[in-house]
Write a protein that holds these residues in place. Structure first.
Motif, PDB file in Angstrom:
ATOM      1  N   GLU A   1       0.859  -1.170   0.000  1.00  0.00           N
ATOM      2  CA  GLU A   1       0.000   0.000   0.000  1.00  0.00           C
ATOM      3  C   GLU A   1       0.898   1.222   0.000  1.00  0.00           C
ATOM      4  OE1 GLU A   1      -3.775   0.260   2.394  1.00  0.00           O
ATOM      5  OE2 GLU A   1      -2.605   1.849   3.378  1.00  0.00           O
ATOM      6  N   THR A   2       0.539   2.183  -0.840  1.00  0.00           N
ATOM      7  CA  THR A   2       1.316   3.408  -0.919  1.00  0.00           C
ATOM      8  C   THR A   2       0.456   4.512  -1.514  1.00  0.00           C
ATOM      9  OG1 THR A   2       3.462   4.322  -1.613  1.00  0.00           O
ATOM     10  CG2 THR A   2       2.277   2.988  -3.239  1.00  0.00           C
ATOM     11  N   THR A   3       0.861   5.746  -1.301  1.00  0.00           N
ATOM     12  CA  THR A   3       0.244   6.849  -2.016  1.00  0.00           C
ATOM     13  C   THR A   3       1.045   7.078  -3.288  1.00  0.00           C
ATOM     14  OG1 THR A   3       1.576   8.472  -0.811  1.00  0.00           O
ATOM     15  CG2 THR A   3      -0.603   7.982   0.092  1.00  0.00           C
ATOM     16  N   THR A   4       0.430   7.717  -4.258  1.00  0.00           N
ATOM     17  CA  THR A   4       1.135   8.090  -5.479  1.00  0.00           C
ATOM     18  C   THR A   4       0.835   9.556  -5.758  1.00  0.00           C
ATOM     19  OG1 THR A   4      -0.532   7.766  -7.213  1.00  0.00           O
ATOM     20  CG2 THR A   4       0.570   5.771  -6.382  1.00  0.00           C
ATOM     21  N   ILE A   5       1.605  10.166  -6.621  1.00  0.00           N
ATOM     22  CA  ILE A   5       1.337  11.557  -6.995  1.00  0.00           C
ATOM     23  C   ILE A   5       0.221  11.652  -8.026  1.00  0.00           C
ATOM     24  CG2 ILE A   5       3.665  12.323  -6.383  1.00  0.00           C
ATOM     25  CD1 ILE A   5       4.349  12.334  -9.402  1.00  0.00           C
TER      26      ILE A   5
ATOM     27  N   PRO B   1       7.045   1.307  -4.025  1.00  0.00           N
ATOM     28  CA  PRO B   1       6.460   1.581  -2.695  1.00  0.00           C
ATOM     29  C   PRO B   1       6.931   2.968  -2.233  1.00  0.00           C
ATOM     30  CG  PRO B   1       8.320   0.088  -2.481  1.00  0.00           C
ATOM     31  CD  PRO B   1       8.133   0.334  -3.950  1.00  0.00           C
ATOM     32  N   TYR B   2       6.366   4.005  -2.846  1.00  0.00           N
ATOM     33  CA  TYR B   2       6.833   5.373  -2.679  1.00  0.00           C
ATOM     34  C   TYR B   2       6.930   5.800  -1.218  1.00  0.00           C
ATOM     35  CZ  TYR B   2       5.344   5.214  -7.545  1.00  0.00           C
ATOM     36  OH  TYR B   2       5.161   4.846  -8.846  1.00  0.00           O
ATOM     37  N   ASP B   3       5.989   5.376  -0.388  1.00  0.00           N
ATOM     38  CA  ASP B   3       5.965   5.802   1.012  1.00  0.00           C
ATOM     39  C   ASP B   3       6.996   5.085   1.875  1.00  0.00           C
ATOM     40  OD1 ASP B   3       3.821   7.385   0.279  1.00  0.00           O
ATOM     41  OD2 ASP B   3       2.309   6.007   1.068  1.00  0.00           O
ATOM     42  N   SER B   4       7.568   4.004   1.393  1.00  0.00           N
ATOM     43  CA  SER B   4       8.450   3.189   2.235  1.00  0.00           C
ATOM     44  C   SER B   4       9.869   3.739   2.356  1.00  0.00           C
ATOM     45  CB  SER B   4       8.512   1.752   1.705  1.00  0.00           C
ATOM     46  OG  SER B   4       9.255   1.706   0.492  1.00  0.00           O
TER      47      SER B   4
ATOM     48  N   GLN C   1      10.964   8.606  -3.857  1.00  0.00           N
ATOM     49  CA  GLN C   1      10.188   9.838  -4.003  1.00  0.00           C
ATOM     50  C   GLN C   1      10.994  10.894  -4.757  1.00  0.00           C
ATOM     51  OE1 GLN C   1       9.089  10.898   0.006  1.00  0.00           O
ATOM     52  NE2 GLN C   1       8.164   8.902   0.370  1.00  0.00           N
ATOM     53  N   THR C   2      11.552  10.495  -5.886  1.00  0.00           N
ATOM     54  CA  THR C   2      12.359  11.407  -6.689  1.00  0.00           C
ATOM     55  C   THR C   2      11.760  11.533  -8.089  1.00  0.00           C
ATOM     56  OG1 THR C   2      13.815   9.688  -7.588  1.00  0.00           O
ATOM     57  CG2 THR C   2      14.451  10.650  -5.456  1.00  0.00           C
ATOM     58  N   GLU C   3      12.128  12.574  -8.781  1.00  0.00           N
ATOM     59  CA  GLU C   3      11.643  12.760 -10.150  1.00  0.00           C
ATOM     60  C   GLU C   3      12.054  11.602 -11.052  1.00  0.00           C
ATOM     61  OE1 GLU C   3       9.473  14.964 -11.417  1.00  0.00           O
ATOM     62  OE2 GLU C   3       9.259  15.592  -9.328  1.00  0.00           O
ATOM     63  N   ILE C   4      13.247  11.069 -10.830  1.00  0.00           N
ATOM     64  CA  ILE C   4      13.708   9.943 -11.650  1.00  0.00           C
ATOM     65  C   ILE C   4      12.789   8.738 -11.465  1.00  0.00           C
ATOM     66  CG2 ILE C   4      15.557   8.234 -11.939  1.00  0.00           C
ATOM     67  CD1 ILE C   4      17.541  10.535 -11.417  1.00  0.00           C
TER      68      ILE C   4
END
Length: 171
Positions: free
Chosen positions: A67-71, A144-147, A152-155
């Motif tokens: 589970e994660t949030t995304t932009i 898993p962006y939140d982990s 959490q980078t532009e790349i």
């Protein structure tokens, strides 16, 4: 005696040199449903020199979830899919990078050295449901962006390609 020596040299020459042999199509199986992913330049293939997979074949490789949030979405989302590292191992992919391409031919390059078990996943379900093309499916590379802040980078965001339908191993 000469014949024996020649046969020995011949046998050693052909057994001492490892040869990369693509895995036969029967080892990967054939898609029984609609093909959702085509992988070019993999060692394991099942159709015309490529690995073609349907959703069931991807699931059989070993689904994972997080589970994660995304932009791109509101609030936390549950994603189910196969780790990109698992897919690479299963298909014997070797090279420098992967070119991931979407249905509309948009593509990104992901260095193989950046792929890890805890990182990118090819998601085939979001919140328990298959993803339609309208909802960024049928496949979406997500992290898993939140982990971890390194996700959490532009790349990393640029590598999060949706409507994925092709991968190509680059050397």
């Amino acid at each position: 005696m000469f014949r024996f020596l020649m046969m020995t040299v011949f046998a050693v020459a052909f057994t001492a040199t490892p040869i990369a042999v693509p895995v036969a199509a029967k080892d990967l199986g054939k898609p029984q449903e609609e093909v959702v992913l085509t992988v070019s330049n993999a060692a394991v293939t099942n159709m015309d020199g490529a690995a073609v997979l349907d959703l069931a074949m991807l699931e059989q490789l070993g689904a994972r979830s997080f589970e994660t949030t995304t932009i791109w979405t509101d609030g936390p989302q549950q994603f189910d899919g196969v780790s990109l590292a698992t897919l690479i191992d299963a298909l014997g992919m070797q090279g420098d990078a992967l070119r991931a391409t979407a249905i509309n031919d948009y593509s990104v390059t992901i260095p193989l050295e950046d792929i890890s078990d805890e990182g990118a996943m090819i998601a085939f379900r979001m919140n328990g449901a298959p993803m339609s093309v309208r909802d960024k499916g049928p496949l979406w590379i997500v992290y898993p962006y939140d982990s971890d802040p390194r996700f959490q980078t532009e790349i990393i965001y640029s590598r999060s390609i949706w409507q994925l339908d092709r991968l190509e191993v680059l050397n």
